[in-house]
Each structure stands twice: as C-alpha cells, then as structure tokens.
Enzyme design. Structure first.
Site, PDB file in Angstrom:
ATOM      1  N   CYS A  83       3.071   8.455   1.348  1.00  0.00           N
ATOM      2  CA  CYS A  83       3.509   7.472   2.340  1.00  0.00           C
ATOM      3  C   CYS A  83       3.829   6.166   1.617  1.00  0.00           C
ATOM      4  O   CYS A  83       2.979   5.609   0.914  1.00  0.00           O
ATOM      5  CB  CYS A  83       2.387   7.282   3.359  1.00  0.00           C
ATOM      6  SG  CYS A  83       2.725   5.976   4.555  1.00  0.00           S
ATOM      7  N   CYS A 134      -1.584   2.681   8.632  1.00  0.00           N
ATOM      8  CA  CYS A 134      -0.623   1.606   8.391  1.00  0.00           C
ATOM      9  C   CYS A 134      -1.253   0.218   8.330  1.00  0.00           C
ATOM     10  O   CYS A 134      -1.818  -0.262   9.298  1.00  0.00           O
ATOM     11  CB  CYS A 134       0.419   1.622   9.502  1.00  0.00           C
ATOM     12  SG  CYS A 134       1.635   0.337   9.355  1.00  0.00           S
ATOM     13  N   CYS A 158       4.145  -5.471  15.927  1.00  0.00           N
ATOM     14  CA  CYS A 158       3.708  -4.518  16.955  1.00  0.00           C
ATOM     15  C   CYS A 158       2.224  -4.764  17.237  1.00  0.00           C
ATOM     16  O   CYS A 158       1.431  -4.972  16.312  1.00  0.00           O
ATOM     17  CB  CYS A 158       3.916  -3.085  16.475  1.00  0.00           C
ATOM     18  SG  CYS A 158       5.643  -2.719  16.134  1.00  0.00           S
ATOM     19  N   CYS A 195       5.294  -7.126   7.519  1.00  0.00           N
ATOM     20  CA  CYS A 195       6.267  -6.765   8.536  1.00  0.00           C
ATOM     21  C   CYS A 195       6.346  -7.869   9.585  1.00  0.00           C
ATOM     22  O   CYS A 195       5.322  -8.362  10.061  1.00  0.00           O
ATOM     23  CB  CYS A 195       5.892  -5.438   9.207  1.00  0.00           C
ATOM     24  SG  CYS A 195       7.184  -4.865  10.334  1.00  0.00           S
ATOM     25  N   CYS A 247      -0.675  -2.735  15.354  1.00  0.00           N
ATOM     26  CA  CYS A 247      -0.531  -2.485  13.920  1.00  0.00           C
ATOM     27  C   CYS A 247      -1.142  -3.620  13.110  1.00  0.00           C
ATOM     28  O   CYS A 247      -0.843  -4.793  13.343  1.00  0.00           O
ATOM     29  CB  CYS A 247       0.956  -2.342  13.589  1.00  0.00           C
ATOM     30  SG  CYS A 247       1.282  -2.253  11.824  1.00  0.00           S
ATOM     31  N   GLY A 288       5.920  -2.250   6.603  1.00  0.00           N
ATOM     32  CA  GLY A 288       7.288  -2.720   6.784  1.00  0.00           C
ATOM     33  C   GLY A 288       8.133  -1.841   7.677  1.00  0.00           C
ATOM     34  O   GLY A 288       7.780  -0.700   7.990  1.00  0.00           O
ATOM     35  N   GLU A 289       9.252  -2.392   8.103  1.00  0.00           N
ATOM     36  CA  GLU A 289      10.242  -1.672   8.909  1.00  0.00           C
ATOM     37  C   GLU A 289      11.381  -1.280   7.973  1.00  0.00           C
ATOM     38  O   GLU A 289      12.163  -2.135   7.539  1.00  0.00           O
ATOM     39  CB  GLU A 289      10.731  -2.585  10.046  1.00  0.00           C
ATOM     40  CG  GLU A 289      11.988  -2.123  10.744  1.00  0.00           C
ATOM     41  CD  GLU A 289      11.951  -0.670  11.210  1.00  0.00           C
ATOM     42  OE1 GLU A 289      11.088  -0.332  12.022  1.00  0.00           O
ATOM     43  OE2 GLU A 289      12.811   0.125  10.758  1.00  0.00           O
ATOM     44  N   GLU A 339       0.822  -1.199   0.000  1.00  0.00           N
ATOM     45  CA  GLU A 339       0.000   0.000   0.000  1.00  0.00           C
ATOM     46  C   GLU A 339       0.860   1.254   0.000  1.00  0.00           C
ATOM     47  O   GLU A 339       1.980   1.273   0.532  1.00  0.00           O
ATOM     48  CB  GLU A 339      -0.932   0.023   1.204  1.00  0.00           C
ATOM     49  CG  GLU A 339      -0.188   0.081   2.520  1.00  0.00           C
ATOM     50  CD  GLU A 339      -1.119   0.029   3.721  1.00  0.00           C
ATOM     51  OE1 GLU A 339      -2.245  -0.451   3.580  1.00  0.00           O
ATOM     52  OE2 GLU A 339      -0.700   0.486   4.785  1.00  0.00           O
TER      53      GLU A 339
HETATM   54  S1  SF4 Z   1       4.764  -1.891  10.073  1.00  0.00           S
HETATM   55 FE1  SF4 Z   1       5.672  -0.633  11.706  1.00  0.00          FE
HETATM   56  S2  SF4 Z   1       4.129  -0.532  13.330  1.00  0.00           S
HETATM   57 FE2  SF4 Z   1       3.566  -2.229  11.936  1.00  0.00          FE
HETATM   58  S3  SF4 Z   1       4.464  -4.106  12.852  1.00  0.00           S
HETATM   59 FE3  SF4 Z   1       5.957  -3.271  11.407  1.00  0.00          FE
HETATM   60  S4  SF4 Z   1       7.297  -1.913  12.611  1.00  0.00           S
HETATM   61 FE4  SF4 Z   1       5.456  -2.301  13.821  1.00  0.00          FE
END
Ligand code: SF4
Length: 367
Positions: free
Chosen positions: A117, A345, A128, A124, A131, A173-174, A90
């Site tokens: 964005c 997100c 978290c 990911c 999220c 994603g991170e 996205e």
């Molecule tokens: S995208 Fe960001 S907020 Fe979501 S799980 Fe991954 S690190 Fe955490």
C-alpha cells in the site's frame, strides 16, 4: 542531484547520455533498479567502473529511508519512510491469507499473495471526517520516483520479487490530485505489476478520473463513497461539494472499464452515521448503475484523532452487509489488517505526529 527512480527508459536515456552514451545503458540501469533491487550505482557491476562512478557523482537513487517499522500478528507491517527532504510518509506491507496460484515468493515458498500500500502525497487536503491523514492536513505531492521508491524499498525489505505483489494506492493522500506523477509511477510499476493487480483508491476527483482514463496503464478503481446522498457525503467528505455524486457517477460511467472488471466502492461504516438499513438500500440503488462491488470497512477507531466516531457492533456491520446483499450487490466486509499496529490509512503518521488534532466535522447521524 536528479533522482533516476522515476524516469522512464527514454527519459533515463536522455538524462544519463553524457556519462552513459550507449542507448542500451538506460535499460541496463533500470534492470538493476527493478529486477535486482539495486540501491546504489556501485552495485551495478556490469557497468564499467568509470561509468558507475560518474553516475554516482551526478545522480541519486532516491529510495526513501526506513525511519521505523512495526509488524502485527496478522502479517501486516507498516513502514514510516523518510524522503530526501525529511518528509515522512507511510507504506504498508500486507500478506493475504489466500494463496495466489501464480505467485512464488523470492525464497521459494509457494504462492503467498502480498500487497503493498503506497502513499501518493505527504498528507491530504481532502479532510474526510473518518480519516486520520485528513486530520493531519495537507502535504506536498510525491514525485513518481518517491512513489515507486516506496514499492522498491518494501521489495528489498520484505524480499518479494517481480510479479509477486499487488499494489494499492490507499496510503496517504488523494492519488488523483497528483495524477501526473501517479500515472508515471503506474507506467513504471507496470514492468512488474500488471494494472489488473493494481488498485487506486480515490475520493472521486472527476478531472483526475478523466486524466487517468486516457492513460495506457489504468488500475482498478476503488471509489471511497461512504454516503449515498449529497448532504451526508458533503459532511463526511468535503470533496463532495466540488464533485457531487451525480458528477462522480457520470464520470465513472465514462470510465473505460475492461470486460470482466468492476468498480469497487468503499464504505467506511460509522455507527449512527451511515449504517442504517435504509442507507444500505440507497447505496445499492446507486452502485447498481455500474458493474460494481462494495467493500464495507468498519471504522478504524482512534481515540486521539477521531474521538467522536465509533465503529458499529459486529451485528450492525453484518446487518448492513446483508441488506446490501439482499439488494443484489456483491459485498465484502473488510476488517482492516494491522489494527494493532495502527497500519490503516494515516494512523502511523498520526501516532508520531505532535500537536492537537483538528476535530472531525461530523458528529452525529446524517442518515
Ligand atoms: S487520505 Fe483518503 S480518506 Fe484520508 S482525507 Fe485524503 S482522500 Fe480522504
């Protein structure tokens, strides 16, 4: 076929030299890709026809396909983009209500600031608790071409030009788990988006921060914190078990912060979990170690994906922000844009994803 989108000019020169031997051709191709938003080689009409045909036979311009899009009344528009291998990520387009004095839109309207964005991974692994992307699980790293491709597709669709957009790495994603490709994408984006108008949001991957600190184009940093003690943060953000707060803040103190810039700390505010006044005071003590500001982001509730987490009441959000402010911290409450469209997100993929979500790990107050 190799994708030309993620290549620097020297790499592009090397890649195309058999069919476009003159050194200036790489810069010419990049101008078409970036300034004129070309999506195919035949559009590059100042290249000889035979060269355009040879390029089209051997290379691809890996712009993702727009699989779906939807807009909300606040101007946010989410795009679900399909990559060459069918993976979907996205990207979100946001219009800032504030006018940006330096910006002019491509159709001549004065100075609305837009923000794009981008995603850095197709999922990911960091999981978290607040999220939706984390609920969906891990996905592969995106290439530099796939990252800048999201920007260029949105630029074509929304008709914004060079130097009109801010870029934030806050999609799926991170980014610091894909720091090499994100770094290359930052270098490419810098031709039209200054690093000062680029922000990278991280959960706090210490080696990734150190690698990014060595790069020429360093974005603004936004660090997702959401807890001010290790026990709570490890429950909310499992990455804290590998990179606890002391290590994270030591790395942030080493970050080469330019004069006048600050680190932004993001605090997803969850009712009964991290919204107590005492937590706000602990957070203030932590972030005052650095030139910093705090963005308080009231949780985007999701009955399907985050059934046990609730957004605090507006009064509780206000009280938390006021406590921080009284402790001398610059604080902004960010009510997410695009809520109607689930543009925050991970929520776009979440809506289309089949199957059952994993339950979140945190279920009760940790403070
Ligand atoms: S995208 Fe960001 S907020 Fe979501 S799980 Fe991954 S690190 Fe955490």
């Amino acid at each position: 076929m190799p994708d030309v989108l993620g290549l620097s000019i020297p790499d592009l020169q090397r890649a195309v030299r058999e069919v476009a031997p003159e050194p200036y051709r790489a810069a010419q191709i990049q101008r078409w890709l970036w300034e004129r938003r070309a999506a195919s080689f035949p559009e590059m009409t100042d290249l000889p026809r035979a060269m355009r045909e040879a390029l089209a036979e051997r290379f691809t311009i890996g712009l993702p396909r727009v699989a779906s899009r939807s807009a909300s009344v606040d101007g946010a528009e989410k795009f679900l983009l399909e990559l060459a291998d069918g993976v979907r990520v996205e990207a979100v387009f946001l219009v800032d209500s504030k006018r940006h004095p330096a910006a002019e839109t491509s159709d001549g309207a004065p100075g609305t600031r837009v923000t794009v964005c981008l995603s850095s991974q197709a999922g990911c692994a960091l999981d978290c608790a607040f999220c939706v992307t984390g609920r969906l699980g891990s996905g592969r790293n995106l290439t530099a071409g796939e990252i800048v491709g999201q920007y260029l597709v949105l630029a074509r669709e929304k008709r914004f030009g060079p130097r009109e957009a801010n870029v934030v790495f806050m999609g799926m994603g991170e980014p610091l788990l894909n720091v090499a490709c994100v770094g290359t994408a930052l270098d490419l984006l810098a031709r039209e988006v200054s690093p000062r108008r680029t922000t990278l949001s991280t959960a706090g991957i210490v080696p990734g921060l150190e690698a990014l600190a060595r790069r020429a184009h360093r974005p603004n940093l936004a660090v997702s914190l959401s807890a001010a003690d290790d026990a709570t943060r490890s429950r909310l953000m499992p990455v804290n078990r590998t990179h606890p707060l002391a290590d994270l803040f030591a790395a942030l103190k080493r970050w080469p912060l330019e004069k006048g810039r600050r680190v932004t700390f993001e605090w997803v505010l969850i009712a009964g979990v991290n919204d107590a006044p005492e937590t706000a005071r602990r957070l203030a003590a932590l972030v005052r170690q650095l030139p910093a500001e705090v963005n308080v982001i009231p949780l985007n509730e999701s009955a399907r994906w985050l059934p046990d987490l609730k957004r605090p009441s507006p009064a509780a959000v206000d009280a938390f922000a006021r406590t921080l402010s009284r402790c001398g911290v610059d604080v902004t409450v960010r009510w997410s844009k695009g809520l109607e469209a689930d543009a925050a997100c991970g929520q776009l993929r979440g809506r289309e994803a089949p199957g059952r979500p994993k339950p979140p790990e945190i279920r009760s107050s940790g403070t």
